[in-house]
Write a protein that holds these residues in place. Structure first.
Motif, PDB file in Angstrom:
ATOM      1  N   TYR A 220       0.830  -1.206   0.000  1.00  0.00           N
ATOM      2  CA  TYR A 220       0.000   0.000   0.000  1.00  0.00           C
ATOM      3  C   TYR A 220       0.866   1.258   0.000  1.00  0.00           C
ATOM      4  O   TYR A 220       0.550   2.233  -0.678  1.00  0.00           O
ATOM      5  N   ILE A 221       1.958   1.226   0.737  1.00  0.00           N
ATOM      6  CA  ILE A 221       2.857   2.384   0.764  1.00  0.00           C
ATOM      7  C   ILE A 221       3.490   2.588  -0.611  1.00  0.00           C
ATOM      8  O   ILE A 221       3.582   3.715  -1.110  1.00  0.00           O
ATOM      9  N   LEU A 222       3.930   1.494  -1.229  1.00  0.00           N
ATOM     10  CA  LEU A 222       4.561   1.608  -2.543  1.00  0.00           C
ATOM     11  C   LEU A 222       3.581   2.122  -3.604  1.00  0.00           C
ATOM     12  O   LEU A 222       3.976   2.804  -4.544  1.00  0.00           O
ATOM     13  N   VAL A 223       2.314   1.812  -3.453  1.00  0.00           N
ATOM     14  CA  VAL A 223       1.326   2.307  -4.407  1.00  0.00           C
ATOM     15  C   VAL A 223       1.027   3.783  -4.145  1.00  0.00           C
ATOM     16  O   VAL A 223       0.878   4.578  -5.075  1.00  0.00           O
ATOM     17  N   ALA A 224       0.959   4.174  -2.901  1.00  0.00           N
ATOM     18  CA  ALA A 224       0.601   5.558  -2.561  1.00  0.00           C
ATOM     19  C   ALA A 224       1.765   6.524  -2.746  1.00  0.00           C
ATOM     20  O   ALA A 224       1.541   7.717  -2.998  1.00  0.00           O
ATOM     21  N   PHE A 225       2.993   6.048  -2.634  1.00  0.00           N
ATOM     22  CA  PHE A 225       4.164   6.918  -2.677  1.00  0.00           C
ATOM     23  C   PHE A 225       4.251   7.761  -3.952  1.00  0.00           C
ATOM     24  O   PHE A 225       4.453   8.984  -3.863  1.00  0.00           O
ATOM     25  N   PRO A 226       4.118   7.192  -5.139  1.00  0.00           N
ATOM     26  CA  PRO A 226       4.214   8.040  -6.345  1.00  0.00           C
ATOM     27  C   PRO A 226       3.134   9.120  -6.412  1.00  0.00           C
ATOM     28  O   PRO A 226       3.417  10.254  -6.840  1.00  0.00           O
ATOM     29  N   ALA A 227       1.910   8.821  -5.995  1.00  0.00           N
ATOM     30  CA  ALA A 227       0.840   9.823  -6.025  1.00  0.00           C
ATOM     31  C   ALA A 227       1.140  10.958  -5.053  1.00  0.00           C
ATOM     32  O   ALA A 227       0.953  12.140  -5.378  1.00  0.00           O
ATOM     33  N   VAL A 228       1.643  10.612  -3.874  1.00  0.00           N
ATOM     34  CA  VAL A 228       1.986  11.641  -2.885  1.00  0.00           C
ATOM     35  C   VAL A 228       3.134  12.496  -3.405  1.00  0.00           C
ATOM     36  O   VAL A 228       3.109  13.728  -3.293  1.00  0.00           O
TER      37      VAL A 228
ATOM     38  N   LEU B  99       3.273  16.585  -4.143  1.00  0.00           N
ATOM     39  CA  LEU B  99       4.286  17.456  -3.548  1.00  0.00           C
ATOM     40  C   LEU B  99       5.078  18.207  -4.619  1.00  0.00           C
ATOM     41  O   LEU B  99       5.330  19.413  -4.495  1.00  0.00           O
ATOM     42  N   VAL B 100       5.441  17.508  -5.679  1.00  0.00           N
ATOM     43  CA  VAL B 100       6.206  18.147  -6.754  1.00  0.00           C
ATOM     44  C   VAL B 100       5.336  19.152  -7.501  1.00  0.00           C
ATOM     45  O   VAL B 100       5.823  20.202  -7.926  1.00  0.00           O
ATOM     46  N   SER B 101       4.050  18.864  -7.652  1.00  0.00           N
ATOM     47  CA  SER B 101       3.184  19.804  -8.368  1.00  0.00           C
ATOM     48  C   SER B 101       3.020  21.108  -7.583  1.00  0.00           C
ATOM     49  O   SER B 101       2.847  22.165  -8.181  1.00  0.00           O
ATOM     50  N   PHE B 102       3.103  21.044  -6.246  1.00  0.00           N
ATOM     51  CA  PHE B 102       3.090  22.283  -5.467  1.00  0.00           C
ATOM     52  C   PHE B 102       4.418  23.022  -5.596  1.00  0.00           C
ATOM     53  O   PHE B 102       4.454  24.251  -5.666  1.00  0.00           O
ATOM     54  N   ALA B 103       5.502  22.271  -5.643  1.00  0.00           N
ATOM     55  CA  ALA B 103       6.825  22.885  -5.725  1.00  0.00           C
ATOM     56  C   ALA B 103       7.116  23.408  -7.144  1.00  0.00           C
ATOM     57  O   ALA B 103       7.738  24.462  -7.297  1.00  0.00           O
TER      58      ALA B 103
ATOM     59  N   GLN C 122       1.247   0.766 -11.557  1.00  0.00           N
ATOM     60  CA  GLN C 122       0.970   0.798 -10.113  1.00  0.00           C
ATOM     61  C   GLN C 122      -0.119  -0.219  -9.757  1.00  0.00           C
ATOM     62  O   GLN C 122      -0.012  -0.934  -8.770  1.00  0.00           O
ATOM     63  N   MET C 123      -1.173  -0.261 -10.546  1.00  0.00           N
ATOM     64  CA  MET C 123      -2.265  -1.204 -10.288  1.00  0.00           C
ATOM     65  C   MET C 123      -1.784  -2.647 -10.475  1.00  0.00           C
ATOM     66  O   MET C 123      -2.157  -3.536  -9.714  1.00  0.00           O
ATOM     67  N   LEU C 124      -0.926  -2.874 -11.476  1.00  0.00           N
ATOM     68  CA  LEU C 124      -0.356  -4.206 -11.672  1.00  0.00           C
ATOM     69  C   LEU C 124       0.512  -4.597 -10.474  1.00  0.00           C
ATOM     70  O   LEU C 124       0.466  -5.738 -10.006  1.00  0.00           O
ATOM     71  N   GLY C 125       1.284  -3.651  -9.965  1.00  0.00           N
ATOM     72  CA  GLY C 125       2.100  -3.911  -8.782  1.00  0.00           C
ATOM     73  C   GLY C 125       1.252  -4.209  -7.564  1.00  0.00           C
ATOM     74  O   GLY C 125       1.548  -5.126  -6.782  1.00  0.00           O
ATOM     75  N   LEU C 126       0.173  -3.450  -7.368  1.00  0.00           N
ATOM     76  CA  LEU C 126      -0.727  -3.692  -6.242  1.00  0.00           C
ATOM     77  C   LEU C 126      -1.364  -5.068  -6.355  1.00  0.00           C
ATOM     78  O   LEU C 126      -1.442  -5.812  -5.372  1.00  0.00           O
ATOM     79  N   TYR C 127      -1.805  -5.421  -7.555  1.00  0.00           N
ATOM     80  CA  TYR C 127      -2.402  -6.733  -7.780  1.00  0.00           C
ATOM     81  C   TYR C 127      -1.392  -7.842  -7.470  1.00  0.00           C
ATOM     82  O   TYR C 127      -1.726  -8.830  -6.806  1.00  0.00           O
ATOM     83  N   SER C 128      -0.163  -7.662  -7.921  1.00  0.00           N
ATOM     84  CA  SER C 128       0.876  -8.671  -7.677  1.00  0.00           C
ATOM     85  C   SER C 128       1.162  -8.828  -6.187  1.00  0.00           C
ATOM     86  O   SER C 128       1.276  -9.952  -5.684  1.00  0.00           O
TER      87      SER C 128
END
Length: 186
Positions: free
Chosen positions: A130-138, A142-146, A171-177
């Motif tokens: 779950y962390i690995l899936v959420a990390f890129p979105a977070v 953050l980068v879009s604000f910066a 990301q969805m494939l990784g979550l499924y795996s």
């Protein structure tokens, strides 16, 4: 689906105690039919309601075997089907049903304990996924604000949109795996 799964979960939790109750009733010298009636009266919902329906059907003239089979079709549980199968076999072959019910109850409790142990052991892997899936979105937020220009290019240009779509798919494939790896059927 939510109500159905909640009912199935409650039945699975109540089943070992219900089997112990029926075993004690049979050891006390009561018949199986009387045991079904007592279970319908004494057990909490939803399992008590199912046994009450079974007893009422039998009281109205249906054979006990048909009533038990109808109950299996209403209660979608492999443990419950196993219990009913054992009762039906015992009625044909004879033997000590109370001992069989005690053994089934113990087996169900051990399987539930094993499921909980496996769930605890795989919790770290699920959480990591779950962390690995959420990390890129977070990080994107953050980068879009910066740097709004950079995120604007990804969102508004066709190449950036394709890259975001591919990233989302991966990301969805990784979550499924990860879910497949950490889900162990007991």
């Amino acid at each position: 689906n939510s109500k159905r799964s909640k009912k199935q979960r409650l039945i699975a939790e109540q089943l070992p105690d219900a089997l112990d109750f029926l075993s004690r009733v049979l050891r006390a010298g009561h018949s199986l039919t009387t045991g079904l009636q007592m279970m319908g009266d004494e057990l909490p919902k939803p399992l008590g309601t199912e046994f009450r329906k079974c007893y009422d059907q039998h009281s109205l003239g249906s054979s006990l075997e048909d009533c038990l089979k109808d109950m299996v079709s209403r209660v979608d549980s492999t443990d419950f089907a196993f219990f009913i199968t054992a009762v039906l076999i015992q009625r044909q072959t004879g033997g000590d049903l109370s001992e069989v019910l005690t053994n089934i109850s113990d087996m169900i409790r051990q399987r539930v304990r094993l499921q909980q142990h496996v769930k605890a052991k795989t919790a770290e892997g699920r959480f990591t996924g779950y962390i690995l899936v959420a990390f890129p979105a977070v990080m994107f937020c953050l980068v879009s604000f910066a740097n709004p220009d950079w995120s604007g290019k990804l969102i508004h240009e066709s190449t950036g949109q394709k890259m975001l779509a591919i990233a989302f798919g991966l990301q969805m494939l990784g979550l499924y795996s990860i879910r497949k790896i950490t889900t162990i059927k007991v």
